[in-house]
Design an enzyme around this catalytic site. Structure first.
Site, PDB file in Angstrom:
ATOM      1  N   ARG A 258       0.870  -1.170   0.000  1.00 32.38           N
ATOM      2  CA  ARG A 258       0.000   0.000   0.000  1.00 32.38           C
ATOM      3  C   ARG A 258       0.911   1.226   0.000  1.00 32.38           C
ATOM      4  O   ARG A 258       1.702   1.428   0.915  1.00 32.38           O
ATOM      5  CB  ARG A 258      -0.907  -0.023   1.231  1.00 32.38           C
ATOM      6  CG  ARG A 258      -1.906   1.128   1.312  1.00 32.38           C
ATOM      7  CD  ARG A 258      -1.374   2.222   2.207  1.00 32.38           C
ATOM      8  NE  ARG A 258      -2.381   3.238   2.518  1.00 32.38           N
ATOM      9  CZ  ARG A 258      -2.111   4.372   3.143  1.00 32.38           C
ATOM     10  NH1 ARG A 258      -0.872   4.649   3.538  1.00 32.38           N
ATOM     11  NH2 ARG A 258      -3.054   5.240   3.389  1.00 32.38           N
ATOM     12  N   LEU A 259       0.857   2.025  -1.055  1.00 29.23           N
ATOM     13  CA  LEU A 259       1.744   3.170  -1.238  1.00 29.23           C
ATOM     14  C   LEU A 259       1.100   4.406  -0.629  1.00 29.23           C
ATOM     15  O   LEU A 259       0.059   4.875  -1.094  1.00 29.23           O
ATOM     16  CB  LEU A 259       2.027   3.396  -2.722  1.00 29.23           C
ATOM     17  CG  LEU A 259       2.530   2.179  -3.511  1.00 29.23           C
ATOM     18  CD1 LEU A 259       2.739   2.548  -4.969  1.00 29.23           C
ATOM     19  CD2 LEU A 259       3.812   1.626  -2.909  1.00 29.23           C
ATOM     20  N   ASP A 260       1.732   4.946   0.391  1.00 28.27           N
ATOM     21  CA  ASP A 260       1.171   6.066   1.137  1.00 28.27           C
ATOM     22  C   ASP A 260       1.218   7.368   0.336  1.00 28.27           C
ATOM     23  O   ASP A 260       2.244   7.699  -0.272  1.00 28.27           O
ATOM     24  CB  ASP A 260       1.960   6.234   2.442  1.00 28.27           C
ATOM     25  CG  ASP A 260       1.488   7.411   3.262  1.00 28.27           C
ATOM     26  OD1 ASP A 260       0.359   7.363   3.773  1.00 28.27           O
ATOM     27  OD2 ASP A 260       2.254   8.397   3.372  1.00 28.27           O
ATOM     28  N   ALA A 261       0.121   8.106   0.350  1.00 32.19           N
ATOM     29  CA  ALA A 261       0.042   9.495  -0.130  1.00 32.19           C
ATOM     30  C   ALA A 261       0.800   9.731  -1.434  1.00 32.19           C
ATOM     31  O   ALA A 261       1.774  10.479  -1.485  1.00 32.19           O
ATOM     32  CB  ALA A 261       0.541  10.447   0.962  1.00 32.19           C
ATOM     33  N   HIS A 263      -0.020  11.499  -3.816  1.00 30.19           N
ATOM     34  CA  HIS A 263      -0.091  12.902  -4.229  1.00 30.19           C
ATOM     35  C   HIS A 263       1.091  13.708  -3.695  1.00 30.19           C
ATOM     36  O   HIS A 263       1.359  14.806  -4.181  1.00 30.19           O
ATOM     37  CB  HIS A 263      -1.405  13.528  -3.746  1.00 30.19           C
ATOM     38  CG  HIS A 263      -1.678  13.297  -2.294  1.00 30.19           C
ATOM     39  ND1 HIS A 263      -2.332  12.178  -1.836  1.00 30.19           N
ATOM     40  CD2 HIS A 263      -1.367  14.028  -1.197  1.00 30.19           C
ATOM     41  CE1 HIS A 263      -2.423  12.234  -0.513  1.00 30.19           C
ATOM     42  NE2 HIS A 263      -1.840  13.343  -0.105  1.00 30.19           N
ATOM     43  N   GLU A 297      -2.638   5.132  -2.384  1.00 31.03           N
ATOM     44  CA  GLU A 297      -3.493   6.113  -1.715  1.00 31.03           C
ATOM     45  C   GLU A 297      -3.227   7.474  -2.348  1.00 31.03           C
ATOM     46  O   GLU A 297      -2.076   7.912  -2.431  1.00 31.03           O
ATOM     47  CB  GLU A 297      -3.174   6.193  -0.223  1.00 31.03           C
ATOM     48  CG  GLU A 297      -4.018   7.245   0.488  1.00 31.03           C
ATOM     49  CD  GLU A 297      -3.352   7.829   1.734  1.00 31.03           C
ATOM     50  OE1 GLU A 297      -4.086   8.390   2.570  1.00 31.03           O
ATOM     51  OE2 GLU A 297      -2.118   7.743   1.861  1.00 31.03           O
TER      52      GLU A 297
END
Length: 312
Positions: A258-261, A263, A297
């Site tokens: 799960r790849l955080d943030a 953006h 994400e």
């Protein structure tokens, strides 16, 4: 994009290859602290890498790098047994896996339970979770997502200010405990997902900038300096984090990251980090035949993040 695997890679016969990217330093040496203290010169290579194959290095050896006379832990340390300010430790890569028949689950079958290692059990450890996996399975859970376990300051933390992306938090049990956890998940029919943070590193214990241009002042994130994914030296920075993702899939048998943030991953390069990461994970998926996933994400609502590369 091919590259070098950073860190201390133990061969199992007390030989270890040390590789570090340190273009910012004029002189780089390896200092072994145990079982006997000795300094080993590193051989400079292309693109700012230094390396050496060293004998008589058993698993458990503590070490640091010496940059222009200053000791620093390895940015690609596999284990920080004394925390973010202590030396790094050489880890054995051996483990008796029992999940040879596990090929993963279709992503559509994922029912994810997000879990914080430090608070899920009174012990706050990876090993303490294992006896409870059957109960989670009975609830209908099919995938366990661990919140970040990369080494952070102190004993308990949300995990989003880790500063050693390859090192499993010492207070959670370290790398062997994480392998036991993933193996137990697969034995219980559960996919294992790991939350990883590639948009910044935490401030305390973070010495990556002493080695090279890991950070950029062109952008800022809400948590501090942005990772340098598109400036001078960024090819090696990208490789550092891509190899980290592959490390979790290869060495720990995770099924998804799960790849955080996303953006906050600021990258205007012609070959963006996320595209290269996706390509390399897809290559690994084909090589292994396992179902491997990247779960992003993002608050951008940009369909390009989930669209197949061929479709733009």
């Amino acid at each position: 994009m091919n590259g070098v695997v950073p860190g201390a890679l133990h061969s199992g016969d007390q030989t270890c290859t040390f590789t570090v990217w340190a273009p910012a330093a004029r002189q780089v040496a390896l200092r072994l602290l145990s079982p006997r203290r000795r300094d080993v010169p590193l051989i400079p290579g292309e693109r700012g890498y230094y390396s050496a194959m060293v004998s008589d290095v058993p698993a458990g050896t503590r070490y640091v790098y010496v940059l222009d006379g200053v000791e620093r832990p390895d940015p690609a340390s596999r284990y920080q047994p004394e925390g973010v300010h202590g030396p790094s430790e050489v880890c054995s890569r051996g483990f008796h896996w029992t999940d040879g028949a596990w090929q993963g689950l279709p992503l559509t079958d994922y029912v994810i339970y997000e879990l914080h290692v430090g608070v899920f059990t009174p012990e706050g450890s990876l090993d303490a979770i294992v006896p409870r996996l059957a109960g989670l399975r009975e609830l209908g859970i099919t995938a366990i997502e661990l919140m970040p376990v990369a080494q952070f300051p102190g004993e308990r933390n949300w995990g989003y200010d880790g500063c050693y992306p390859y090192a499993v938090q010492h207070s959670y049990g370290g790398p062997l405990a994480l392998k036991r956890f993933v193996d137990a998940c697969h034995a219980a029919g559960l996919a294992a997902v790991l939350d990883v943070v590639y948009n910044h590193l935490g401030p305390e214990g973070n010495h990556a900038g002493d080695f090279g241009p890991y950070f950029t002042d062109r952008y800022r994130t809400p948590w501090g300096p942005a990772i340098n994914f598109d400036g001078p030296g960024s090819d090696e920075v990208k490789r550092f984090f891509i190899e980290n993702a592959l490390y979790w899939f290869r060495e720990f048998h995770f099924d998804a990251l799960r790849l955080d943030a996303l953006h906050a991953i600021l990258d205007m390069s012609a070959e963006p980090f996320l595209a290269d990461l996706s390509t390399d994970v897809e290559r690994l998926r084909k090589q292994t035949g396992r179902k491997l996933y990247l779960i992003g994400e993002s608050d951008l609502n940009d369909p390009r993040l989930i669209r197949e590369k061929a479709r733009g």
